[in-house]
Write a protein that holds these residues in place. Structure first.
Motif, mmCIF file in Angstrom:
data_model
loop_
_atom_site.group_PDB
_atom_site.id
_atom_site.type_symbol
_atom_site.label_atom_id
_atom_site.label_comp_id
_atom_site.label_asym_id
_atom_site.label_seq_id
_atom_site.Cartn_x
_atom_site.Cartn_y
_atom_site.Cartn_z
ATOM 1 N N UNK A 112 0.863 -1.175 0.000
ATOM 2 C CA UNK A 112 0.000 0.000 0.000
ATOM 3 C C UNK A 112 0.901 1.228 0.000
ATOM 4 N N UNK A 113 0.361 2.344 -0.415
ATOM 5 C CA UNK A 113 1.144 3.573 -0.444
ATOM 6 C C UNK A 113 1.225 4.166 0.955
ATOM 7 N N UNK A 114 2.013 3.530 1.794
ATOM 8 C CA UNK A 114 2.146 3.971 3.180
ATOM 9 C C UNK A 114 3.544 3.661 3.670
ATOM 10 N N UNK A 115 4.145 4.588 4.374
ATOM 11 C CA UNK A 115 5.464 4.396 4.969
ATOM 12 C C UNK A 115 5.587 5.372 6.137
ATOM 13 N N UNK A 116 6.727 5.419 6.763
ATOM 14 C CA UNK A 116 6.890 6.283 7.939
ATOM 15 C C UNK A 116 6.827 7.763 7.574
ATOM 16 N N UNK A 117 7.216 8.098 6.354
ATOM 17 C CA UNK A 117 7.097 9.483 5.903
ATOM 18 C C UNK A 117 5.639 9.897 5.784
ATOM 19 N N UNK A 118 4.824 9.040 5.184
ATOM 20 C CA UNK A 118 3.390 9.330 5.074
ATOM 21 C C UNK A 118 2.735 9.360 6.458
ATOM 22 N N UNK A 119 3.200 8.515 7.358
ATOM 23 C CA UNK A 119 2.664 8.515 8.722
ATOM 24 C C UNK A 119 2.989 9.836 9.412
ATOM 25 N N UNK A 120 4.205 10.336 9.226
ATOM 26 C CA UNK A 120 4.589 11.616 9.818
ATOM 27 C C UNK A 120 3.728 12.746 9.240
ATOM 28 N N UNK A 121 3.551 12.763 7.916
ATOM 29 C CA UNK A 121 2.702 13.780 7.288
ATOM 30 C C UNK A 121 1.272 13.695 7.825
ATOM 31 N N UNK A 122 0.769 12.460 7.976
ATOM 32 C CA UNK A 122 -0.577 12.247 8.507
ATOM 33 C C UNK A 122 -0.705 12.838 9.913
ATOM 34 N N UNK A 123 0.273 12.560 10.771
ATOM 35 C CA UNK A 123 0.231 13.067 12.146
ATOM 36 C C UNK A 123 0.273 14.592 12.182
ATOM 37 N N UNK A 124 1.166 15.178 11.413
ATOM 38 C CA UNK A 124 1.280 16.642 11.394
ATOM 39 C C UNK A 124 -0.036 17.263 10.931
ATOM 40 N N UNK A 125 -0.614 16.702 9.868
ATOM 41 C CA UNK A 125 -1.871 17.234 9.328
ATOM 42 C C UNK A 125 -3.036 16.999 10.287
ATOM 43 N N UNK A 126 -3.177 15.782 10.789
ATOM 44 C CA UNK A 126 -4.313 15.424 11.628
ATOM 45 C C UNK A 126 -4.298 16.155 12.966
ATOM 46 N N UNK A 127 -3.118 16.418 13.480
ATOM 47 C CA UNK A 127 -3.017 17.134 14.750
ATOM 48 C C UNK A 127 -3.156 18.651 14.562
ATOM 49 N N UNK A 128 -3.333 19.077 13.303
ATOM 50 C CA UNK A 128 -3.559 20.498 13.031
ATOM 51 C C UNK A 128 -2.299 21.338 12.978
ATOM 52 N N UNK A 129 -1.141 20.702 12.736
ATOM 53 C CA UNK A 129 0.131 21.417 12.743
ATOM 54 C C UNK A 129 0.687 21.720 11.350
ATOM 55 N N UNK A 130 -0.020 21.360 10.295
ATOM 56 C CA UNK A 130 0.523 21.471 8.939
ATOM 57 C C UNK A 130 0.912 22.895 8.562
ATOM 58 N N UNK A 131 0.138 23.865 8.949
ATOM 59 C CA UNK A 131 0.404 25.251 8.551
ATOM 60 C C UNK A 131 0.778 26.139 9.727
ATOM 61 N N UNK A 132 1.332 25.547 10.761
ATOM 62 C CA UNK A 132 1.705 26.319 11.945
ATOM 63 C C UNK A 132 3.223 26.436 12.026
ATOM 64 N N UNK A 133 3.707 27.662 12.064
ATOM 65 C CA UNK A 133 5.151 27.901 12.100
ATOM 66 C C UNK A 133 5.786 27.550 13.433
ATOM 67 N N UNK A 134 5.017 27.557 14.511
ATOM 68 C CA UNK A 134 5.567 27.308 15.834
ATOM 69 C C UNK A 134 5.796 25.839 16.151
ATOM 70 N N UNK A 135 5.539 24.957 15.195
ATOM 71 C CA UNK A 135 5.711 23.521 15.421
ATOM 72 C C UNK A 135 7.018 23.084 14.764
#
Length: 200
Positions: A112-135
């Motif tokens: 499947x198209x899943x790896x630790x990089x995609x998991x990291x992107x998922x966490x950043x996005x899902x936790x609401x940190x994707x567009x936050x400079x302070x993270x």
């Protein structure tokens, strides 16, 4: 492959991916398992590999729910190829699976198209940190499978990726530590720095 995290706040506009459920203490969480439909196949592969591993001294099979690990750290070097052939003889019957090699381990994974990089992107996005400079994401890993996450941190140009290795190797990580003891010291210094910066 198996991520459990806090339920995102609806006020920050983040879409919740996965299944809402309760954790062991009764808190509402989101459970995200991109390979959930393959668990029966992994159970079957685990049983077949257990049978094959019994014939090779030192081989150990580990069931990780969504992947199966074949450890050969304790297998004599002259038996490594035979073990790899046995693993391949099992997975060739499963076109949805493939094998990767880590540090003295073969991992059987779903295609499947899943790896630790995609998991990291998922966490950043899902936790609401994707567009936050302070993270400032910090990713620490010691395996080839961590390289996908190191690439994500590098693409973001904001964060720290750390390879844990006692030897020099090619990596996408921006920094390295030699062993788990150095990782512990780094984390302790990070906590100490954070406490000091909060006070001032």
């Amino acid at each position: 492959m198996d991520i459990m995290g806090p339920l995102p706040q609806t006020s920050n506009g983040v879409k919740t991916y996965g299944t809402k459920t309760l954790d062991g203490t009764g808190n509402e969480v989101v459970l995200f398992q991109p390979a959930n439909d393959i668990t029966c196949i992994m159970d079957e592969v685990y049983r077949l590999l257990e049978e094959k591993a019994r014939k090779i001294s030192g081989a150990r099979i580990e069931h990780n729910k969504f992947c199966v690990s074949v450890h050969f750290r304790c297998v004599k070097e002259e038996n490594w190829l035979h073990l790899a052939e046995e693993v391949n003889s099992v997975i060739k019957s499963y076109p949805n699976l493939y094998a990767t090699q880590g540090r003295k381990v073969l991992e059987i994974r779903p295609s499947i198209l899943w790896n630790k990089g995609r998991a990291l992107e998922f966490l950043i996005r899902t936790l609401g940190f994707a567009n936050r400079n302070g993270v400032f994401p910090i990713y620490i890993g010691d395996d080839q499978t961590d390289e996908d996450a190191f690439k994500v941190v590098a693409r973001r140009r904001h964060g720290l990726s750390i390879l844990v290795s006692d030897s020099v190797k090619e990596t996408h990580a921006s920094h390295s530590l030699q062993d788990p003891n150095e990782v512990l010291k780094f984390l302790q210094h990070l906590v100490k720095w954070r406490k000091m910066s909060v006070r001032s």
